[in-house]
Design a protein around this motif. Structure first.
Motif, PDB file in Angstrom:
ATOM      1  N   ALA A 133      -3.298  -5.787   6.526  1.00  0.00           N
ATOM      2  CA  ALA A 133      -2.104  -5.483   5.731  1.00  0.00           C
ATOM      3  C   ALA A 133      -2.411  -5.648   4.243  1.00  0.00           C
ATOM      4  O   ALA A 133      -2.023  -4.811   3.423  1.00  0.00           O
ATOM      5  CB  ALA A 133      -0.949  -6.394   6.136  1.00  0.00           C
ATOM      6  N   PHE A 134      -3.125  -6.716   3.903  1.00  0.00           N
ATOM      7  CA  PHE A 134      -3.491  -6.966   2.501  1.00  0.00           C
ATOM      8  C   PHE A 134      -4.361  -5.834   1.963  1.00  0.00           C
ATOM      9  O   PHE A 134      -4.143  -5.338   0.864  1.00  0.00           O
ATOM     10  CB  PHE A 134      -4.222  -8.310   2.397  1.00  0.00           C
ATOM     11  CG  PHE A 134      -4.491  -8.737   0.984  1.00  0.00           C
ATOM     12  CD1 PHE A 134      -3.497  -9.353   0.239  1.00  0.00           C
ATOM     13  CD2 PHE A 134      -5.723  -8.529   0.402  1.00  0.00           C
ATOM     14  CE1 PHE A 134      -3.734  -9.745  -1.067  1.00  0.00           C
ATOM     15  CE2 PHE A 134      -5.969  -8.924  -0.900  1.00  0.00           C
ATOM     16  CZ  PHE A 134      -4.973  -9.537  -1.637  1.00  0.00           C
ATOM     17  N   ILE A 161      -3.422  -3.346  -1.147  1.00  0.00           N
ATOM     18  CA  ILE A 161      -4.259  -3.162  -2.349  1.00  0.00           C
ATOM     19  C   ILE A 161      -4.466  -1.675  -2.618  1.00  0.00           C
ATOM     20  O   ILE A 161      -4.401  -1.234  -3.764  1.00  0.00           O
ATOM     21  CB  ILE A 161      -5.607  -3.904  -2.200  1.00  0.00           C
ATOM     22  CG1 ILE A 161      -5.375  -5.407  -2.375  1.00  0.00           C
ATOM     23  CG2 ILE A 161      -6.636  -3.404  -3.203  1.00  0.00           C
ATOM     24  CD1 ILE A 161      -6.594  -6.260  -2.275  1.00  0.00           C
ATOM     25  N   ILE A 162      -4.690  -0.889  -1.568  1.00  0.00           N
ATOM     26  CA  ILE A 162      -4.853   0.561  -1.737  1.00  0.00           C
ATOM     27  C   ILE A 162      -3.576   1.163  -2.310  1.00  0.00           C
ATOM     28  O   ILE A 162      -3.604   1.955  -3.252  1.00  0.00           O
ATOM     29  CB  ILE A 162      -5.236   1.224  -0.403  1.00  0.00           C
ATOM     30  CG1 ILE A 162      -6.636   0.777   0.018  1.00  0.00           C
ATOM     31  CG2 ILE A 162      -5.142   2.747  -0.497  1.00  0.00           C
ATOM     32  CD1 ILE A 162      -7.005   1.128   1.442  1.00  0.00           C
ATOM     33  N   VAL A 163      -2.432   0.763  -1.755  1.00  0.00           N
ATOM     34  CA  VAL A 163      -1.145   1.287  -2.229  1.00  0.00           C
ATOM     35  C   VAL A 163      -0.860   0.800  -3.655  1.00  0.00           C
ATOM     36  O   VAL A 163      -0.316   1.547  -4.469  1.00  0.00           O
ATOM     37  CB  VAL A 163      -0.013   0.903  -1.256  1.00  0.00           C
ATOM     38  CG1 VAL A 163       1.347   1.222  -1.834  1.00  0.00           C
ATOM     39  CG2 VAL A 163      -0.209   1.630   0.072  1.00  0.00           C
ATOM     40  N   ALA A 164      -1.255  -0.438  -3.964  1.00  0.00           N
ATOM     41  CA  ALA A 164      -1.058  -0.952  -5.328  1.00  0.00           C
ATOM     42  C   ALA A 164      -1.745  -0.048  -6.342  1.00  0.00           C
ATOM     43  O   ALA A 164      -1.201   0.229  -7.416  1.00  0.00           O
ATOM     44  CB  ALA A 164      -1.592  -2.378  -5.441  1.00  0.00           C
ATOM     45  N   ASP A 165      -2.920   0.445  -5.993  1.00  0.00           N
ATOM     46  CA  ASP A 165      -3.649   1.342  -6.887  1.00  0.00           C
ATOM     47  C   ASP A 165      -2.919   2.679  -7.054  1.00  0.00           C
ATOM     48  O   ASP A 165      -2.974   3.292  -8.111  1.00  0.00           O
ATOM     49  CB  ASP A 165      -5.061   1.570  -6.352  1.00  0.00           C
ATOM     50  CG  ASP A 165      -5.950   2.285  -7.345  1.00  0.00           C
ATOM     51  OD1 ASP A 165      -5.964   1.877  -8.522  1.00  0.00           O
ATOM     52  OD2 ASP A 165      -6.623   3.259  -6.953  1.00  0.00           O
ATOM     53  N   LEU A 166      -2.197   3.101  -6.007  1.00  0.00           N
ATOM     54  CA  LEU A 166      -1.434   4.349  -6.082  1.00  0.00           C
ATOM     55  C   LEU A 166      -0.158   4.185  -6.916  1.00  0.00           C
ATOM     56  O   LEU A 166       0.250   5.100  -7.622  1.00  0.00           O
ATOM     57  CB  LEU A 166      -1.047   4.820  -4.674  1.00  0.00           C
ATOM     58  CG  LEU A 166      -2.179   5.181  -3.722  1.00  0.00           C
ATOM     59  CD1 LEU A 166      -1.628   5.438  -2.323  1.00  0.00           C
ATOM     60  CD2 LEU A 166      -2.943   6.389  -4.240  1.00  0.00           C
ATOM     61  N   LEU A 167       0.475   3.007  -6.792  1.00  0.00           N
ATOM     62  CA  LEU A 167       1.772   2.794  -7.444  1.00  0.00           C
ATOM     63  C   LEU A 167       1.677   2.188  -8.838  1.00  0.00           C
ATOM     64  O   LEU A 167       2.638   2.234  -9.596  1.00  0.00           O
ATOM     65  CB  LEU A 167       2.648   1.884  -6.567  1.00  0.00           C
ATOM     66  CG  LEU A 167       3.035   2.414  -5.190  1.00  0.00           C
ATOM     67  CD1 LEU A 167       3.861   1.384  -4.444  1.00  0.00           C
ATOM     68  CD2 LEU A 167       3.787   3.731  -5.315  1.00  0.00           C
ATOM     69  N   LEU A 194       2.728   3.218   2.107  1.00  0.00           N
ATOM     70  CA  LEU A 194       2.015   2.659   3.264  1.00  0.00           C
ATOM     71  C   LEU A 194       2.004   3.637   4.430  1.00  0.00           C
ATOM     72  O   LEU A 194       0.991   3.782   5.123  1.00  0.00           O
ATOM     73  CB  LEU A 194       2.661   1.337   3.695  1.00  0.00           C
ATOM     74  CG  LEU A 194       2.343   0.126   2.836  1.00  0.00           C
ATOM     75  CD1 LEU A 194       3.316  -1.006   3.137  1.00  0.00           C
ATOM     76  CD2 LEU A 194       0.903  -0.324   3.037  1.00  0.00           C
ATOM     77  N   ASN A 195       3.124   4.322   4.661  1.00  0.00           N
ATOM     78  CA  ASN A 195       3.202   5.276   5.765  1.00  0.00           C
ATOM     79  C   ASN A 195       2.331   6.503   5.543  1.00  0.00           C
ATOM     80  O   ASN A 195       1.994   7.205   6.493  1.00  0.00           O
ATOM     81  CB  ASN A 195       4.652   5.689   6.015  1.00  0.00           C
ATOM     82  CG  ASN A 195       5.449   4.598   6.699  1.00  0.00           C
ATOM     83  OD1 ASN A 195       4.887   3.751   7.395  1.00  0.00           O
ATOM     84  ND2 ASN A 195       6.753   4.590   6.486  1.00  0.00           N
ATOM     85  N   SER A 196       1.955   6.771   4.288  1.00  0.00           N
ATOM     86  CA  SER A 196       1.110   7.924   3.999  1.00  0.00           C
ATOM     87  C   SER A 196      -0.386   7.628   4.179  1.00  0.00           C
ATOM     88  O   SER A 196      -1.207   8.534   4.132  1.00  0.00           O
ATOM     89  CB  SER A 196       1.374   8.426   2.572  1.00  0.00           C
ATOM     90  OG  SER A 196       0.831   7.520   1.632  1.00  0.00           O
ATOM     91  N   LEU A 197      -0.726   6.353   4.394  1.00  0.00           N
ATOM     92  CA  LEU A 197      -2.143   5.974   4.554  1.00  0.00           C
ATOM     93  C   LEU A 197      -2.690   6.413   5.907  1.00  0.00           C
ATOM     94  O   LEU A 197      -1.953   6.469   6.902  1.00  0.00           O
ATOM     95  CB  LEU A 197      -2.306   4.456   4.445  1.00  0.00           C
ATOM     96  CG  LEU A 197      -2.093   3.802   3.092  1.00  0.00           C
ATOM     97  CD1 LEU A 197      -2.298   2.303   3.213  1.00  0.00           C
ATOM     98  CD2 LEU A 197      -3.013   4.378   2.044  1.00  0.00           C
ATOM     99  N   ASP A 198      -4.005   6.674   5.944  1.00  0.00           N
ATOM    100  CA  ASP A 198      -4.704   6.914   7.193  1.00  0.00           C
ATOM    101  C   ASP A 198      -5.174   5.544   7.708  1.00  0.00           C
ATOM    102  O   ASP A 198      -6.220   5.030   7.303  1.00  0.00           O
ATOM    103  CB  ASP A 198      -5.895   7.840   6.967  1.00  0.00           C
ATOM    104  CG  ASP A 198      -6.698   8.106   8.236  1.00  0.00           C
ATOM    105  OD1 ASP A 198      -6.275   7.616   9.320  1.00  0.00           O
ATOM    106  OD2 ASP A 198      -7.737   8.759   8.139  1.00  0.00           O
TER     107      ASP A 198
END
Length: 187
Positions: A104-105, A109-115, A178-182
Motif C-alpha cells: 500500500a505504501f 508513493i507512486i500516486v503521490a508523484d502523480l498528484l 490508486l484505482n488507475s494503477l496496474d
C-alpha cells in the motif's frame, strides 16, 4: 489531544503538532529537550518495537508515542521561524487498500508523484505530500494494518492564505489515482 497545523518556513512545508496538555513529549520518548530530529526519530523507532500492536503493544500506546514524536519534532524545528495557519482537517479512517502496508505504501508513493510532491515519508506507515492543482494543499497519509489490508487516514492543511481544502475531494483524488494503477506491476 489537540492537533494544530504549522507552516515551517525553513523546511517550506506544513507540519502537524499534537498538543498534549501537561505532558512533555521528550519525557515520553526518554530524551533531553535538546534532542535533534534524528534522535527523536530513533527514539520513536526504538519505542515502537515494543509498543506497536503487531509486536504486543497497544494502539493507544503507539498513538501516544507517535504524537509525542511529532510534537518533539515540531519543537526541535522551532529553531527556525514557524507560523500557525489553523486547524488540520482529518478523515480517520478515510479508505482501505486491499494490500499489506508495504505494498500500500509503495502504491501511495507512486500516486503521490502523480498528484504532487513527496516531502516526507516514514515507511511503511506515513507519508506527507504537497498536492498540486486542482487541490493545492499539504496532505499526510497514515497507514494502519487491518486484517490483510491497509486502512489509510488522511489529514490536510491549506497553504497560508488559501481557503480550507475539501477533504472529501482530496480522498477521492487519491482513490481515483490508486484505482488507475496496474497493481500486478507492483508485485
Amino acid at each position: 489531544m489537540e492537533f494544530v497545523c504549522l507552516y515551517n518556513h525553513s523546511l517550506d512545508r506544513m507540519i502537524t503538532v499534537a498538543l498534549m496538555v501537561g505532558v512533555d513529549p521528550f519525557t515520553i520518548l526518554g530524551l533531553e529537550r535538546t534532542a535533534t530530529v534524528s534522535e527523536i526519530d530513533a527514539a520513536r523507532r526504538f519505542l515502537a518495537k515494543s509498543a506497536h500492536p503487531d509486536h504486543g503493544g497497544s494502539v493507544a500506546e503507539m498513538q501516544r508515542i507517535n504524537a509525542a514524536a511529532e510534537a518533539a519534532r515540531a519543537l526541535a524545528d522551532v529553531r527556525s521561524p514557524v507560523e500557525s495557519v489553523g486547524q488540520v482537517s482529518q478523515d480517520h479512517p478515510s479508505f482501505t487498500i486491499e494490500a499489506l502496508p508495504v505494498q500500500a505504501f509503495e502504491a501511495l508513493i507512486i500516486v503521490a508523484d502523480l498528484l504532487g510532491e513527496l516531502i516526507d515519508d516514514d515507511p511503511p506507515y506515513q507519508l506527507e505530500v504537497l498536492l498540486g492543482d486542482p487541490l493545492p494543499c499539504w496532505c499526510r497519509l497514515s497507514i494502519v494494518p487491518d486484517a490483510g489490508a491497509s486502512t489509510v487516514s488522511i489529514e490536510v492543511g491549506s497553504q497560508p492564505g488559501d481557503p480550507p481544502i475539501d477533504i472529501d475531494s482530496v480522498r477521492d483524488a487519491w482513490i481515483v489515482a490508486l484505482n488507475s494503477l496496474d497493481w500486478n506491476a507492483l508485485d
